[in-house]
Design an enzyme around this catalytic site. Structure first.
Site, PDB file in Angstrom:
ATOM      1  N   TYR A  19       0.836  -1.197   0.000  1.00 51.61           N
ATOM      2  CA  TYR A  19       0.000   0.000   0.000  1.00 51.61           C
ATOM      3  C   TYR A  19       0.876   1.253   0.000  1.00 51.61           C
ATOM      4  CZ  TYR A  19      -4.314   2.600   1.095  1.00 51.61           C
ATOM      5  OH  TYR A  19      -5.415   3.433   1.055  1.00 51.61           O
TER       6      TYR A  19
ATOM      7  N   TYR B 172      -5.857   5.482  -7.049  1.00 47.33           N
ATOM      8  CA  TYR B 172      -6.062   5.411  -5.607  1.00 47.33           C
ATOM      9  C   TYR B 172      -7.476   4.913  -5.349  1.00 47.33           C
ATOM     10  CZ  TYR B 172      -6.550   6.997  -0.742  1.00 47.33           C
ATOM     11  OH  TYR B 172      -6.767   7.071   0.613  1.00 47.33           O
TER      12      TYR B 172
END
Length: 388
Positions: free
Chosen positions: A297, A341
């Site tokens: 991430y 995102y």
């Protein structure tokens, strides 16, 4: 104290479908429509129909309720529905929730989804606006009056300490950004397709909150992503090779806050990801050397380095050199810095493609993928593996 024994979940469920909308800065449609498009695409990828679905999982920070998505998709009765808290930290936990439901016989086919207009609508990167009073808000109240108003500013505090402790410069973070954009450049689905960057580009980008520059921060995206989870036996009868959920875990560390855990003894690590890492290694029986590709991430570059260190791929302070050496194929879709995102859901989809052997930047022979969710908050992680 985190679980000390291996759990019984691994190998009982698999991801069998992935689907997404295009990734843009202005979708021109509602978040519900984005969710429906992604869910139906994932079901089509799996060779399943809406009528096959009996479970839905999403995030608490979501404007498209499960029952509304079910109705709009043509899904019938639901026997399981769940939401996971803490923003991007929820990504892998949605799959864990789905796998738990399948393994327990509560549901047969569960779809996990995330859809938002995070660029054209509410921008999470804009930071704190109006908030209803809550216990969680108390912790933020110690930081906001001093100007720490945005996610970038919250991360900058830990990033500055990391650089100081290990005698590094902000260039250390640049290696993460360059790697992500290199992969995005060859990924037609990525927003930054065809636009790689160099370390010099990173160093020339403007400051956001020192030591973070613009290219250290993930983009803001409109779009949707969904994944379909079912039992391994059924998965073997479907259209695509299953990505078996080898291990799944959630984690919150001691003295955990949402992005502002500044009162811990050490700010150079991510204890919440350490909790996840210990469980994933214990539950899977694997070690860092067994992982073929890492989907880590990357909302902010410093936290990628810290995650690699928490998982034991390298020692404390050695993350930048590890990334620079390409020691592990990393964020082969371009990550949230380069592709989109979507609170980490697009990273899960990339791990599935790697296991299937269909990724644009395919790692030859990839059989095991590590996926992590958002950090600085209670978080989650997965190890996905090839069947058999």
């Amino acid at each position: 104290m985190s679980l000390r024994r291996a759990d019984a979940l691994g190998g009982r469920a698999a991801i069998v479908g992935i689907g997404a909308t295009e990734f843009s800065k202005d979708s021109g449609r509602s978040e519900l429509k984005l969710a429906v498009e992604a869910v139906r695409a994932a079901l089509d990828d799996a060779g399943l129909a809406p009528a096959d679905v009996d479970g839905l999982v999403t995030f608490t920070m979501d404007t498209s309720p499960e029952i509304t998505v079910a109705q709009a998709c043509g899904i019938g009765e639901l026997s399981f529905f769940s939401r996971v808290h803490y923003g991007g930290g929820a990504a892998c936990a949605t799959v864990q929730q789905a796998a738990l439901a399948v393994a327990a016989g509560v549901a047969d086919v569960v779809v996990c989804y995330r859809a938002f207009n995070e660029r054209s609508g509410r921008r999470f990167g804009a930071g704190v606006r109006h908030r209803e009073p809550s216990a969680e808000g108390v912790a933020l109240g110690w930081a906001l009056p001093f100007g720490l108003l945005t996610p970038a500013s919250w991360v900058a505090m830990a990033a500055q300490r990391y650089l100081h402790t290990y005698g590094l410069t902000p260039e250390a973070f640049g290696h993460v950004a360059v790697t992500a954009r290199r992969h995005a450049a060859t990924n037609p689905a990525a927003y930054f397709h065809g636009r790689p960057i160099s370390l010099a580009d990173h160093a020339a980008s403007r400051w956001i909150a020192e030591p973070l520059r613009l290219l250290d921060c993930c983009q803001e995206t409109d779009g949707g992503q969904a994944v379909v989870v079912t039992g391994v036996e059924r998965a073997r009868t479907l259209r695509r090779p299953p990505a078996v959920i080898t291990a799944a875990a959630q984690g919150a560390g001691r003295a955990q806050e949402q992005m502002t855990s500044y009162y811990r003894d050490d700010l150079t690590g991510l204890p919440e990801m350490g909790v996840v890492a210990r469980q994933l290694w214990r539950n899977s029986g694997l070690a860092p050397a067994d992982i073929d590709v890492g989907i880590v991430y990357d909302h902010f570059t410093p936290f990628v380095l810290m995650q690699l260190e928490e998982f034991g791929f390298c020692g404390p302070g050695e993350g930048a050199g590890f990334v620079a050496a390409d020691a592990l194929p990393l964020n082969t879709h371009g990550g949230q810095l380069g592709e989109a995102y979507l609170h980490g859901m697009n990273g899960i989809a990339e791990a599935v493609r790697q296991i299937r052997g269909t990724a644009v930047n395919q790692v030859p022979g990839a059989r095991r993928a590590l996926v992590t969710a958002g950090t600085g908050v209670p978080t989650s992680g997965l190890i996905l593996g090839a069947d058999g």
